[in-house]
Write a protein that holds these residues in place. Structure first.
Motif, PDB file in Angstrom:
ATOM      1  N   TRP A 120       0.827  -1.207   0.000  1.00 53.73           N
ATOM      2  CA  TRP A 120       0.000   0.000   0.000  1.00 53.73           C
ATOM      3  C   TRP A 120       0.865   1.262   0.000  1.00 53.73           C
ATOM      4  CZ3 TRP A 120      -5.272   0.741  -0.302  1.00 53.73           C
ATOM      5  CH2 TRP A 120      -5.728   2.031  -0.030  1.00 53.73           C
ATOM      6  N   GLN A 121       1.788   1.335   0.921  1.00 53.38           N
ATOM      7  CA  GLN A 121       2.595   2.547   1.060  1.00 53.38           C
ATOM      8  C   GLN A 121       3.365   2.869  -0.217  1.00 53.38           C
ATOM      9  OE1 GLN A 121       5.014   2.696   4.586  1.00 53.38           O
ATOM     10  NE2 GLN A 121       6.231   4.406   3.867  1.00 53.38           N
ATOM     11  N   ASP A 122       3.875   1.858  -0.869  1.00 49.19           N
ATOM     12  CA  ASP A 122       4.736   2.086  -2.025  1.00 49.19           C
ATOM     13  C   ASP A 122       3.974   2.235  -3.340  1.00 49.19           C
ATOM     14  OD1 ASP A 122       6.866   1.978  -0.336  1.00 49.19           O
ATOM     15  OD2 ASP A 122       7.603   0.021  -0.989  1.00 49.19           O
ATOM     16  N   ASP A 177      -0.457   5.688  -7.144  1.00 50.04           N
ATOM     17  CA  ASP A 177      -0.584   5.573  -8.593  1.00 50.04           C
ATOM     18  C   ASP A 177      -1.433   4.387  -9.044  1.00 50.04           C
ATOM     19  OD1 ASP A 177       1.167   7.805  -9.059  1.00 50.04           O
ATOM     20  OD2 ASP A 177       2.847   6.487  -8.548  1.00 50.04           O
ATOM     21  N   ARG A 178      -2.081   3.694  -8.107  1.00 45.37           N
ATOM     22  CA  ARG A 178      -2.870   2.532  -8.501  1.00 45.37           C
ATOM     23  C   ARG A 178      -4.306   2.931  -8.844  1.00 45.37           C
ATOM     24  NH1 ARG A 178      -0.031  -2.373  -7.899  1.00 45.37           N
ATOM     25  NH2 ARG A 178      -1.771  -3.145  -9.134  1.00 45.37           N
ATOM     26  N   ASP A 179      -4.974   2.057  -9.605  1.00 46.59           N
ATOM     27  CA  ASP A 179      -6.327   2.373 -10.071  1.00 46.59           C
ATOM     28  C   ASP A 179      -7.359   2.034  -8.996  1.00 46.59           C
ATOM     29  OD1 ASP A 179      -6.838  -0.418 -10.152  1.00 46.59           O
ATOM     30  OD2 ASP A 179      -6.223  -0.546 -12.244  1.00 46.59           O
ATOM     31  N   PRO A 180      -8.614   2.494  -9.198  1.00 44.02           N
ATOM     32  CA  PRO A 180      -9.658   2.261  -8.194  1.00 44.02           C
ATOM     33  C   PRO A 180      -9.897   0.788  -7.891  1.00 44.02           C
ATOM     34  CG  PRO A 180     -10.337   4.013  -9.677  1.00 44.02           C
ATOM     35  CD  PRO A 180      -9.074   3.435 -10.250  1.00 44.02           C
ATOM     36  N   MET A 197      -2.530   7.678   0.245  1.00 42.75           N
ATOM     37  CA  MET A 197      -3.880   7.332  -0.198  1.00 42.75           C
ATOM     38  C   MET A 197      -4.028   7.752  -1.650  1.00 42.75           C
ATOM     39  SD  MET A 197      -5.959   6.087   2.320  1.00 42.75           S
ATOM     40  CE  MET A 197      -7.629   6.715   2.445  1.00 42.75           C
ATOM     41  N   ASN A 198      -5.211   7.506  -2.213  1.00 38.77           N
ATOM     42  CA  ASN A 198      -5.596   8.105  -3.482  1.00 38.77           C
ATOM     43  C   ASN A 198      -7.077   8.453  -3.402  1.00 38.77           C
ATOM     44  OD1 ASN A 198      -7.112   5.752  -4.093  1.00 38.77           O
ATOM     45  ND2 ASN A 198      -5.386   4.817  -5.177  1.00 38.77           N
ATOM     46  N   GLU A 199      -7.595   9.082  -4.432  1.00 38.08           N
ATOM     47  CA  GLU A 199      -8.975   9.568  -4.355  1.00 38.08           C
ATOM     48  C   GLU A 199      -9.979   8.436  -4.199  1.00 38.08           C
ATOM     49  OE1 GLU A 199      -8.973  11.884  -7.920  1.00 38.08           O
ATOM     50  OE2 GLU A 199      -8.536  13.766  -6.850  1.00 38.08           O
TER      51      GLU A 199
END
Length: 305
Positions: free
Chosen positions: A114-116, A120-123, A155-157
């Motif tokens: 997760w941290q790394d 940049d990962r997708d939903p 995190m991401n959106e």
């Protein structure tokens, strides 16, 4: 004086089995409760070795004695040893904290993955990781998590939107200055429903070793920030550090805060205090932002102004 929320990030199997019970006993001696955020899936700590190429990482690990704090076995998980399933091997230690009356929530499924990667990962990847952590949490505790706190302040959106889908009311996923101002995030779907309470105080591993600072020096630096400071704070500690070798330093910090007159609380109690004063009706809605902070490698989620 101010409220200081104690947020415990639990990253590894060793931290769960050894650091968490140590912290539980310490907090019990002082009649305090904290918020424990658990890593619930595989321990792949060894994967973090690839961060050696990240600017500032070698300087950080040389200051904080990663081998001493985490242990050789933990550093080999995912590299030369299979990564153990934390949620299966340390469920009893997790439940004991919950049953003792501490607040419990999700940190992550696979901490290093997760941290790394999450920024940049997708939903789909994001939601799969998060759903695994939710399902395992409910399996262990028999109830849904109260709160959440992102591994590595990453995190991401899509992850923030998932928190709202879960009904999480408050979370701590980023960093800010020592002047707590809760906020909501502006997301593609609109204003986030949950409230962000960012970590406001420096962590021990960001202070120890800088200009030769000792553990006691780190305690003094944190107490200098909170001395006569009327603002609420969030302090993040780690079961692998303050729950083990740095336990005496953390107890010294607790004693110092109590002498300063601060109220040491859980994240939930902090949220309730802001709810009670109706201040949450007026908090800012801010965009997702990233920046580097002193003595930590890579960019983290930060609160904008």
């Amino acid at each position: 004086m101010a409220k200081i929320a104690l947020k415990v990030d639990v990253d590894t199997l060793r931290g769960t089995q050894e650091g968490v019970p140590n912290l539980g006993r310490l907090l019990q001696r002082h009649n305090l409760k904290a918020t424990f955020l658990f890593s619930l899936g595989p321990d792949h700590t060894g994967w973090a070795l690839k961060r050696v190429f990240r600017p500032g990482f070698l300087k950080k690990v040389s200051r904080t004695s990663v081998l001493e704090h985490y242990g050789l076995k933990t550093l080999l998980y995912g590299v030369l040893l299979p990564g153990p399933d934390i949620g299966k091997e340390a469920a009893n230690e997790m439940r004991a904290v919950d049953q003792a009356g501490h607040e419990t929530g999700i940190h992550t499924w696979d901490h290093v993955a997760w941290q790394d990667a999450v920024r940049d990962r997708d939903p789909q990847w994001t939601q799969t990781q998060m759903q695994k952590s939710w399902d395992r949490f409910v399996e262990i505790f028999g109830h849904p998590p109260i709160t959440y706190g992102a591994a590595g302040w990453q995190m991401n959106e899509a992850a923030f939107e998932k928190l709202d889908q879960w009904g999480i009311r408050f979370s701590s996923d980023g960093r800010s200055e020592p002047n707590l101002m809760p906020y909501r995030l502006a997301l593609p779907s609109g204003k986030a429903k949950h409230v962000q309470y960012p970590t406001t105080l420096p962590t021990f591993d960001e202070l120890i070793g800088v200009d030769g600072a000792s553990e006691l020096d780190a305690v003094k630096q944190i107490l200098a920030i909170t001395q006569s400071n009327p603002n609420d704070q969030v302090f993040t500690l780690h079961a692998e550090l303050e729950g083990q070798k740095l336990l005496p330093a953390f107890e010294a910090l607790i004693r110092g805060w109590l002498e300063q007159g601060h109220d040491l609380v859980t994240m939930g109690e902090l949220h309730q205090s802001w709810e009670a004063t109706k201040q949450l009706d007026k908090i800012a809605v801010l965009p997702l932002a990233w920046a580097e902070i002193p003595n930590r490698s890579g960019e983290l989620i930060v609160q904008t102004h």
